[in-house]
Design an enzyme around this catalytic site. Structure first.
Site, PDB file in Angstrom:
ATOM      1  N   ARG A  78      -1.647  33.430  -5.653  1.00 21.14           N
ATOM      2  CA  ARG A  78      -2.838  32.601  -4.771  1.00 21.14           C
ATOM      3  C   ARG A  78      -3.541  33.413  -4.621  1.00 21.14           C
ATOM      4  NH1 ARG A  78      -0.757  27.825  -2.355  1.00 21.14           N
ATOM      5  NH2 ARG A  78       1.216  27.606  -2.424  1.00 21.14           N
ATOM      6  N   HIS A 126      -3.309  42.172 -13.712  1.00 17.89           N
ATOM      7  CA  HIS A 126      -3.207  40.926 -14.042  1.00 17.89           C
ATOM      8  C   HIS A 126      -2.636  41.052 -15.383  1.00 17.89           C
ATOM      9  CE1 HIS A 126      -5.749  37.738 -15.317  1.00 17.89           C
ATOM     10  NE2 HIS A 126      -6.006  38.469 -15.560  1.00 17.89           N
ATOM     11  N   ASP A 178      -9.604  38.644  -9.172  1.00 17.34           N
ATOM     12  CA  ASP A 178      -9.671  39.897 -10.145  1.00 17.34           C
ATOM     13  C   ASP A 178     -11.238  40.446 -10.633  1.00 17.34           C
ATOM     14  OD1 ASP A 178      -7.552  37.192 -11.739  1.00 17.34           O
ATOM     15  OD2 ASP A 178      -6.937  38.553 -10.422  1.00 17.34           O
TER      16      ASP A 178
HETATM   17  C1  GRF Z   1       2.467  39.324 -14.204  1.00 19.30           C
HETATM   18  O1  GRF Z   1       3.212  39.084 -15.434  1.00 19.30           O
HETATM   19  C2  GRF Z   1       1.503  39.371 -13.177  1.00 19.30           C
HETATM   20  O2  GRF Z   1       0.607  39.666 -13.829  1.00 19.30           O
HETATM   21  C3  GRF Z   1       0.679  37.695 -13.072  1.00 19.30           C
HETATM   22  O3  GRF Z   1       1.967  36.715 -12.702  1.00 19.30           O
HETATM   23  C4  GRF Z   1       3.687  36.985 -13.495  1.00 19.30           C
HETATM   24  C5  GRF Z   1       4.306  37.337 -12.569  1.00 19.30           C
HETATM   25  O4  GRF Z   1       5.807  37.794 -13.745  1.00 19.30           O
HETATM   26  N1  GRF Z   1       0.334  36.992 -12.431  1.00 19.30           N
HETATM   27  P1  GRF Z   1       6.649  38.464 -13.181  1.00 19.30           P
HETATM   28  O5  GRF Z   1       7.087  37.263 -11.709  1.00 19.30           O
HETATM   29  O6  GRF Z   1       6.823  39.748 -11.740  1.00 19.30           O
HETATM   30  O7  GRF Z   1       7.581  38.680 -13.584  1.00 19.30           O
END
Ligand code: GRF
Length: 209
Positions: free
Chosen positions: A102, A120, A156
């Site tokens: 979000r 990210h 970001d």
């Molecule tokens: C990660 O790659 C994060 O950078 C992105 O969503 C993914 C989350 O993965 N925004 P998880 O839910 O921790 O497995």
């Protein structure tokens, strides 16, 4: 140490609140870290969605959980205020966005300026936003990776704290590439959280970069 002098009491672990929206494998890396309970402590895990796997992972680790769902509020500003209040209630020294999907409003961003980090799945400033892995693949880059950065009012765009590179393989699709990036993210995010916690509790000697 001169006789009578006592070693300084170890600093209390930094209180960490983690926000996640989905499966929580990045959160799990924090929960499994040997620095947990030493340099920092996850005191609560929050989500914008009830019942997600990340909350189950937190509960299994004995960590308090909360949900602040946008649908439960009249409008976005009201959700922003409620989320900021719920996070602040846990008195964190650090807030970690680990797959929190979000865009945050000013109440939370301002309240935790310089103390909130996001991970990210791309090498920022390239490929910001919700589809960093897909966009990198579509662009045809040979190397992508992940970035941990401080959160500011942009998407970001905050100051980069650390990055790790991941090579794109000829037969990669979004899922296979994202999985290898996540492996790098788990290590990078845990390392950065420990470094920030160390610096917060040992301002006289910052951790090596
Ligand atoms: C990660 O790659 C994060 O950078 C992105 O969503 C993914 C989350 O993965 N925004 P998880 O839910 O921790 O497995």
């Amino acid at each position: 140490m001169p006789a009578g002098d006592t070693a300084p009491a170890p600093a209390a672990p930094v209180r960490v609140v983690v926000l996640a929206s989905g499966s929580g494998s990045t959160l799990q890396a924090l929960l499994d870290s040997p620095d947990r309970g030493v340099l920092w402590q996850v005191v609560a895990v929050g989500s914008d969605k009830p019942g997600v796997t990340a909350l189950d992972r937190a509960a299994r680790a004995g960590v308090e959980t909360f949900t602040v769902a946008p649908a439960d509020f009249a409008d976005r500003p009201a959700w922003d205020v409620a989320l900021a209040a719920e996070v602040a209630r846990h008195e964190p020294g650090l807030v970690v966005l680990a797959g929190f999907m979000r865009i945050l409003g000013t109440p939370l961003v301002d309240a935790f300026a310089g103390r909130m980090v996001n991970t990210h799945p791309a090498l920022l400033p390239s490929f910001p936003g919700a589809h960093g892995v897909r966009d990198a693949l579509a662009h045809g880059v040979k190397v992508t990776g992940c970035t941990v950065h401080l959160v500011d009012a942009g998407v970001d765009t905050g100051p980069i704290l650390d990055q790790a590179a991941v090579r794109v393989l000829p037969d990669d699709d979004e899922a296979t590439l994202h999985e290898r990036i996540k492996t790098a993210e788990r290590e990078l995010l845990t390392h950065v959280v420990s470094r920030l916690a160390h610096d917060l509790t040992h301002p006289e000697r910052t951790a090596p970069r």
